[in-house]
Design a protein around this motif. Sequence first.
Motif, PDB file in Angstrom:
ATOM      1  N   PRO A  89       0.756  -1.033  -0.154  1.00 37.44           N
ATOM      2  CA  PRO A  89       0.201  -0.241  -0.409  1.00 37.44           C
ATOM      3  C   PRO A  89       1.469   1.163   0.162  1.00 37.44           C
ATOM      4  CG  PRO A  89       0.412  -0.861   2.333  1.00 37.44           C
ATOM      5  CD  PRO A  89       1.073  -2.086   1.206  1.00 37.44           C
ATOM      6  N   HIS A  90       2.304   1.210  -0.732  1.00 39.17           N
ATOM      7  CA  HIS A  90       3.075   2.449  -0.665  1.00 39.17           C
ATOM      8  C   HIS A  90       2.938   3.540  -1.867  1.00 39.17           C
ATOM      9  CE1 HIS A  90       5.150  -0.850  -1.775  1.00 39.17           C
ATOM     10  NE2 HIS A  90       6.156   0.282  -2.795  1.00 39.17           N
ATOM     11  N   SER A  91       3.465   4.746  -2.166  1.00 37.02           N
ATOM     12  CA  SER A  91       2.795   5.032  -3.089  1.00 37.02           C
ATOM     13  C   SER A  91       4.317   5.635  -4.004  1.00 37.02           C
ATOM     14  CB  SER A  91       1.853   6.465  -3.320  1.00 37.02           C
ATOM     15  OG  SER A  91       2.780   7.016  -2.042  1.00 37.02           O
ATOM     16  N   ALA A  92       5.037   4.956  -3.372  1.00 36.80           N
ATOM     17  CA  ALA A  92       6.547   5.841  -3.495  1.00 36.80           C
ATOM     18  C   ALA A  92       7.944   4.672  -3.050  1.00 36.80           C
ATOM     19  CB  ALA A  92       6.754   7.417  -2.704  1.00 36.80           C
ATOM     20  N   GLN A  93       8.824   4.661  -3.552  1.00 39.49           N
ATOM     21  CA  GLN A  93       9.999   3.865  -3.266  1.00 39.49           C
ATOM     22  C   GLN A  93      11.160   4.478  -3.868  1.00 39.49           C
ATOM     23  OE1 GLN A  93      11.109   0.077  -5.007  1.00 39.49           O
ATOM     24  NE2 GLN A  93      10.654  -0.328  -3.224  1.00 39.49           N
ATOM     25  N   ILE A  94      12.275   4.286  -3.226  1.00 38.93           N
ATOM     26  CA  ILE A  94      13.667   4.799  -2.729  1.00 38.93           C
ATOM     27  C   ILE A  94      14.388   3.183  -3.150  1.00 38.93           C
ATOM     28  CG2 ILE A  94      16.101   5.563  -1.582  1.00 38.93           C
ATOM     29  CD1 ILE A  94      13.814   6.167   1.243  1.00 38.93           C
ATOM     30  N   MET A  95      14.515   3.416  -4.603  1.00 36.20           N
ATOM     31  CA  MET A  95      15.134   2.492  -5.903  1.00 36.20           C
ATOM     32  C   MET A  95      16.404   2.260  -4.941  1.00 36.20           C
ATOM     33  SD  MET A  95      13.337   3.961  -8.718  1.00 36.20           S
ATOM     34  CE  MET A  95      14.763   4.776  -9.846  1.00 36.20           C
ATOM     35  N   ALA A  96      17.489   3.238  -5.358  1.00 39.54           N
ATOM     36  CA  ALA A  96      18.495   2.435  -5.262  1.00 39.54           C
ATOM     37  C   ALA A  96      19.293   3.649  -5.078  1.00 39.54           C
ATOM     38  CB  ALA A  96      19.365   2.264  -6.737  1.00 39.54           C
ATOM     39  N   LYS A  97      20.896   3.304  -4.961  1.00 40.74           N
ATOM     40  CA  LYS A  97      22.078   4.539  -4.776  1.00 40.74           C
ATOM     41  C   LYS A  97      23.266   4.494  -5.324  1.00 40.74           C
ATOM     42  CE  LYS A  97      24.091   5.393  -0.892  1.00 40.74           C
ATOM     43  NZ  LYS A  97      24.501   5.275   0.508  1.00 40.74           N
ATOM     44  N   ILE A  98      23.806   5.849  -6.712  1.00 43.74           N
ATOM     45  CA  ILE A  98      25.170   5.007  -6.994  1.00 43.74           C
ATOM     46  C   ILE A  98      25.851   6.341  -5.623  1.00 43.74           C
ATOM     47  CG2 ILE A  98      26.685   5.618  -8.808  1.00 43.74           C
ATOM     48  CD1 ILE A  98      23.518   4.959 -10.477  1.00 43.74           C
ATOM     49  N   TYR A  99      27.337   5.728  -5.676  1.00 41.85           N
ATOM     50  CA  TYR A  99      27.603   6.578  -4.629  1.00 41.85           C
ATOM     51  C   TYR A  99      29.352   6.192  -5.429  1.00 41.85           C
ATOM     52  CZ  TYR A  99      27.923   1.922  -2.422  1.00 41.85           C
ATOM     53  OH  TYR A  99      28.467   0.790  -1.350  1.00 41.85           O
ATOM     54  N   ARG A 100      30.207   7.109  -4.055  1.00 42.39           N
ATOM     55  CA  ARG A 100      31.679   6.843  -4.310  1.00 42.39           C
ATOM     56  C   ARG A 100      31.767   6.496  -3.412  1.00 42.39           C
ATOM     57  NH1 ARG A 100      33.419  11.581  -8.696  1.00 42.39           N
ATOM     58  NH2 ARG A 100      31.739  12.467  -8.984  1.00 42.39           N
ATOM     59  N   HIS A 101      33.211   5.182  -4.048  1.00 42.95           N
ATOM     60  CA  HIS A 101      33.676   4.770  -2.650  1.00 42.95           C
ATOM     61  C   HIS A 101      34.802   4.223  -3.181  1.00 42.95           C
ATOM     62  CE1 HIS A 101      33.767   2.386   1.149  1.00 42.95           C
ATOM     63  NE2 HIS A 101      34.605   1.173   0.784  1.00 42.95           N
ATOM     64  N   ASN A 102      35.968   4.601  -2.454  1.00 42.33           N
ATOM     65  CA  ASN A 102      37.506   4.410  -2.937  1.00 42.33           C
ATOM     66  C   ASN A 102      37.756   4.431  -4.490  1.00 42.33           C
ATOM     67  OD1 ASN A 102      38.013   3.913  -0.687  1.00 42.33           O
ATOM     68  ND2 ASN A 102      37.641   1.602  -0.220  1.00 42.33           N
ATOM     69  N   GLY A 103      37.615   5.562  -4.614  1.00 43.95           N
ATOM     70  CA  GLY A 103      38.059   6.532  -6.140  1.00 43.95           C
ATOM     71  C   GLY A 103      37.145   4.937  -7.297  1.00 43.95           C
ATOM     72  N   GLU A 104      35.765   4.800  -6.941  1.00 46.56           N
ATOM     73  CA  GLU A 104      34.979   3.956  -7.569  1.00 46.56           C
ATOM     74  C   GLU A 104      33.585   4.098  -7.424  1.00 46.56           C
ATOM     75  OE1 GLU A 104      34.441  -0.233  -8.161  1.00 46.56           O
ATOM     76  OE2 GLU A 104      36.602  -0.437  -6.977  1.00 46.56           O
ATOM     77  N   TRP A 105      33.054   4.165  -8.441  1.00 49.78           N
ATOM     78  CA  TRP A 105      31.444   3.947  -8.254  1.00 49.78           C
ATOM     79  C   TRP A 105      30.678   2.795  -7.785  1.00 49.78           C
ATOM     80  CZ3 TRP A 105      29.053   8.650  -8.075  1.00 49.78           C
ATOM     81  CH2 TRP A 105      29.175   9.299  -8.780  1.00 49.78           C
ATOM     82  N   LYS A 106      30.147   2.437  -7.510  1.00 48.61           N
ATOM     83  CA  LYS A 106      29.058   1.584  -6.571  1.00 48.61           C
ATOM     84  C   LYS A 106      27.698   1.660  -6.865  1.00 48.61           C
ATOM     85  CE  LYS A 106      32.859  -1.002  -4.170  1.00 48.61           C
ATOM     86  NZ  LYS A 106      33.029  -1.890  -4.147  1.00 48.61           N
ATOM     87  N   MET A 107      26.941   0.499  -6.852  1.00 45.53           N
ATOM     88  CA  MET A 107      25.289   0.330  -6.192  1.00 45.53           C
ATOM     89  C   MET A 107      24.473   0.450  -5.295  1.00 45.53           C
ATOM     90  SD  MET A 107      22.257   0.205  -9.835  1.00 45.53           S
ATOM     91  CE  MET A 107      20.545   0.084  -8.591  1.00 45.53           C
ATOM     92  N   HIS A 108      24.145   0.395  -4.595  1.00 44.69           N
ATOM     93  CA  HIS A 108      23.061  -0.402  -3.755  1.00 44.69           C
ATOM     94  C   HIS A 108      21.393  -0.097  -3.945  1.00 44.69           C
ATOM     95  CE1 HIS A 108      21.877   0.264   1.207  1.00 44.69           C
ATOM     96  NE2 HIS A 108      21.364  -0.828   0.554  1.00 44.69           N
ATOM     97  N   ALA A 109      20.865  -1.353  -4.155  1.00 38.81           N
ATOM     98  CA  ALA A 109      20.081  -1.271  -4.476  1.00 38.81           C
ATOM     99  C   ALA A 109      18.668  -1.379  -2.715  1.00 38.81           C
ATOM    100  CB  ALA A 109      19.059  -2.258  -4.857  1.00 38.81           C
ATOM    101  N   ILE A 110      18.903  -0.012  -2.963  1.00 39.02           N
ATOM    102  CA  ILE A 110      17.833  -0.029  -1.542  1.00 39.02           C
ATOM    103  C   ILE A 110      16.862  -0.007  -1.534  1.00 39.02           C
ATOM    104  CG2 ILE A 110      17.038   2.257   0.076  1.00 39.02           C
ATOM    105  CD1 ILE A 110      19.653   3.865  -0.690  1.00 39.02           C
ATOM    106  N   GLY A 111      15.334  -0.139  -2.079  1.00 36.87           N
ATOM    107  CA  GLY A 111      14.273  -0.571  -2.166  1.00 36.87           C
ATOM    108  C   GLY A 111      13.575  -0.342  -1.499  1.00 36.87           C
ATOM    109  N   GLU A 112      13.350   0.811  -0.618  1.00 37.20           N
ATOM    110  CA  GLU A 112      12.364   0.666   0.518  1.00 37.20           C
ATOM    111  C   GLU A 112      11.478   1.601   0.303  1.00 37.20           C
ATOM    112  OE1 GLU A 112      12.737   3.738   4.906  1.00 37.20           O
ATOM    113  OE2 GLU A 112      14.744   2.377   4.285  1.00 37.20           O
ATOM    114  N   ASN A 113      10.284   1.430   0.762  1.00 36.21           N
ATOM    115  CA  ASN A 113       8.792   1.943   0.100  1.00 36.21           C
ATOM    116  C   ASN A 113       9.024   2.789   1.352  1.00 36.21           C
ATOM    117  OD1 ASN A 113       8.373  -0.626  -1.221  1.00 36.21           O
ATOM    118  ND2 ASN A 113       7.605  -1.893   0.977  1.00 36.21           N
TER     119      ASN A 113
END
Length: 193
Positions: free
Chosen positions: A152-176
């Motif tokens: 029953p949620h109407s939004a979602q935090i999908m993902a975060k792309i972030y810098r870590h030790n000089g490279e880009w990483k992705m975190h699949a957050i998936g929080e309603n």
Amino acid sequence: MTVNLSKGQKISLEKEAGGALGRVTMGLGWDAIKSKGFLGFGTKTEAVDLDASCVMFDEGHRPVDVIFFRQLKSKDGSIVHTGDNRTGAGDGDDEQINVDLNAVPSQIKSLVFTVNSFTGQTFAQVENAYCRLLDAASGKEVARFNLSVQGPHSAQIMAKIYRHNGEWKMHAIGENGNGRTFDDLLPQIATHL
């Protein structure tokens, strides 16, 4: 090879893509709601206006800029939204956000992608919703996250792309969450920075 992400999973974009990524595309897709017509005859569709947004954060976890249906380009030009789809009709991505990772200013630590139901439907009503990350140069899908978690949620935090030790990483957050725009999600996003 595509990585099907699950909630909370983190990946190195460079390792998944087989090398450094310069440009990525975050795609969002969904289908219009289908329902039976009058007395069960035929079908009708109800438009769903999901909105993809990207919020840029600095080292201090402060929002610096936002790319969404009212501002289609970041102030520095490194991120461009392809435009607002208000129905979900058609195949493939309904909205895309293109990111030139090499042009993202060095003071930006993370990019958080959200999806909101501007028209107010919940994800319990929305079918086949997903987000995916593509290597824009090759068109190769690097990662996919299924948003069709019914609820029953109407939004979602999908993902975060972030810098870590000089490279880009992705975190699949998936929080309603709930809310018509990214603004409504800012307090929830803060816990993931």
